[in-house]
Motif scaffolding. Structure first.
Motif, short mmCIF file in Angstrom:
data_model
loop_
_atom_site.label_atom_id
_atom_site.label_comp_id
_atom_site.label_asym_id
_atom_site.label_seq_id
_atom_site.Cartn_x
_atom_site.Cartn_y
_atom_site.Cartn_z
N TYR A 1 0.88 -1.17 0.00
CA TYR A 1 0.00 0.00 0.00
C TYR A 1 0.91 1.21 0.00
O TYR A 1 1.64 1.46 0.96
N ASN B 1 2.40 0.62 3.64
CA ASN B 1 1.80 -0.29 4.59
C ASN B 1 1.77 -1.66 3.91
O ASN B 1 1.86 -1.74 2.69
N ARG C 1 -0.60 -4.09 3.97
CA ARG C 1 -1.92 -4.71 4.05
C ARG C 1 -2.92 -3.76 3.41
O ARG C 1 -2.58 -2.65 3.04
N GLU D 1 -9.73 2.64 3.33
CA GLU D 1 -9.70 2.65 1.85
C GLU D 1 -10.38 1.40 1.26
O GLU D 1 -11.08 1.49 0.25
N1 GLY Z 1 -6.11 4.40 6.31
C1 GLY Z 1 -4.75 4.30 6.60
C2 GLY Z 1 -4.25 2.98 6.89
O1 GLY Z 1 -4.91 1.97 6.65
O2 GLY Z 1 -3.13 2.88 7.36
#
Ligand code: GLY
Ligand code: AMP
Length: 404
Positions: free
Chosen positions: A249, A265, A267, A272
């Motif tokens: 991500y 990230n 995962r 989102e």
């Molecule tokens: N919405 C931000 C995250 O999942 O880290």
């Protein structure tokens, strides 16, 4: 296919909802009182064709490795790849090795207080102090006050490492890429709203709402993210012997000078996922299964043109000190609004079987419609049906985009 989703928040509800909508069998462990497919069985005892690990914590702790060592097909990186999120300092090293541009930054360890504060004072006016390890989206301070940043750096260094960087400004963009170790396929981009209050005021949170598609981010932006960031990062991981099968991500800021990487990230993003997956036309289980098997060749996931908007409903005190146990009403009425789905994040059932708040981010009210403005209107109409003492949410999710 029988799919097992690991986790128990709004993201996992959205994943399970999508698998079920697309005709697959699904179980969620541990799930929560608002997710219909929840089971209490430990994941090791569950039989499924595909395991999808939602949150970062179990990934960093090596759950995907454990399941793979038992012969399971798993979508989610091993502990080695999950370090991208488990250590911001390591992520910055990987970004540098992959040649991905990011904010000017430096990493510091406990004992480095004076050097950290000296570095802060070289930054131009917007200061960012990040906890090095996992902090559920709440380990980041962004401030214009050098004094506040210095104090925060000292406090965080007393507990562990920190990354300090120059603050960037602009709307955020989340591009979730499905990776099979070698190839990466982007999903539709989304925009998340990180600050607790309207007008991007207040503390950082895990995310207070999102929408997709993002008119400000066309195919060229996504292409840039893929070729200039995600693909070089996957290659750098492979060079380190890391076979990364899961979501990478990419979190970006659309600055006046163009898109800049904030971080990775490991995962699906939350919230989102709650706007990206409802728009997905292609079979999600097939896509993730192909990635988990290392054979993503030719995948090109399709999305509907409809827009999705999600508004996060939070409990009293979130993010500092969320209160739990408040009785939730109006959920069924909200779900009756056209185009609306409510994903359950921090909920539990009380002794009388009533749904109560059980965390900071409680519900994700999601609506689909032909335009962002219409989806937004539907989402907020549904939000107005839901009540509990202390409920709060942002009123400006997707507002600017709905005017564009
Ligand atoms: N919405 C931000 C995250 O999942 O880290
Ligand atoms: P992270 O925990 O690193 O995912 O950061 C969480 C959030 O902090 C991001 O989504 C941004 O809203 C904000 N943030 C992180 N880095 C910066 C930066 N360099 N400038 C401004 N905001 C940032």
């Amino acid at each position: 296919m029988r799919v097992c989703v690991v986790g128990g928040g709004g993201r996992e509800h959205a994943l399970a909802h999508t698998f079920s909508r697309q005709g697959h069998d699904v179980v969620v462990t541990p799930g929560n009182a608002g997710i219909p497919w929840s089971v209490t069985d430990p994941v090791e005892s569950i039989d499924a064709d595909l395991f999808v690990v939602g949150p970062e914590q179990p990934l960093v702790e090596g759950l995907a490795d454990q399941l793979r060592s038992r012969g399971r097909r798993v979508f989610g990186p091993g502990a080695d790849g999950a370090r991208l999120e488990g250590s911001k300092a390591w992520m910055k090293e990987m970004l540098a090795r992959a040649g991905v541009p990011t904010a000017r930054h430096a990493s510091f360890a406990p004992g480095d207080e004076d050097r950290a504060i000296a570095f802060l004072s070289t930054l131009p006016g917007l200061y960012v102090v990040k906890t090095d390890g996992l902090a559920a989206g709440k380990g980041v301070l962004v401030t214009e006050s050098l004094a506040e940043a210095s104090e925060d750096a000292r406090a965080k260094l007393a507990r562990g490492g920190v990354v300090i960087e120059e603050g960037l400004t602009g709307p955020e963009l989340s591009v979730l890429c499905v990776c099979d170790g070698e190839r990466a396929v982007p999903l539709a981009p989304a925009q998340d709203f990180k600050r607790a209050n309207d007008g991007d005021a207040g503390p950082n949170t895990g995310g207070m709402g999102a929408y997709s598609p993002v008119p400000a981010a066309g195919a060229d932006t996504v292409d840039l993210v893929l070729t200039k960031a995600v693909e070089p990062t996957l290659a750098a991981l492979r060079a380190d012997g890391i076979d990364y099968r899961g979501v990478l991500y990419a979190g970006l800021m659309l600055t006046p000078e163009g898109p800049k990487m904030l971080e990775y990230n490991v995962r699906f993003g939350d919230p989102e996922t709650q706007v990206v997956l409802p728009r997905m036309r292609s079979d999600l289980a097939e896509l993730l299964s192909a990635a988990a098997s290392g054979r993503l060749t030719g995948a090109d996931p399709a999305f509907v043109d409809d827009a999705a908007v999600t508004v996060v409903l939070a409990s009293e005190g979130y993010p500092a000190a969320p209160r739990t146990g408040d009785v939730i009403t109006g959920l069924d009425e909200a779900c009756d609004e056209p185009g609306v789905t409510v994903f359950c994040a921090g909920v539990a059932a009380d002794a009388g079987g009533r749904l109560v708040t059980a965390g900071g981010r409680v519900l994700d009210v999601t609506a689909l419609a032909s335009t962002i403005a219409a989806a937004r209107a539907r989402a907020y109409a549904a939000v107005a049906r839901i009540h509990w003492p202390g409920l709060h949410h942002r009123h400006d999710i997707a507002e600017e985009a709905s005017r564009a």
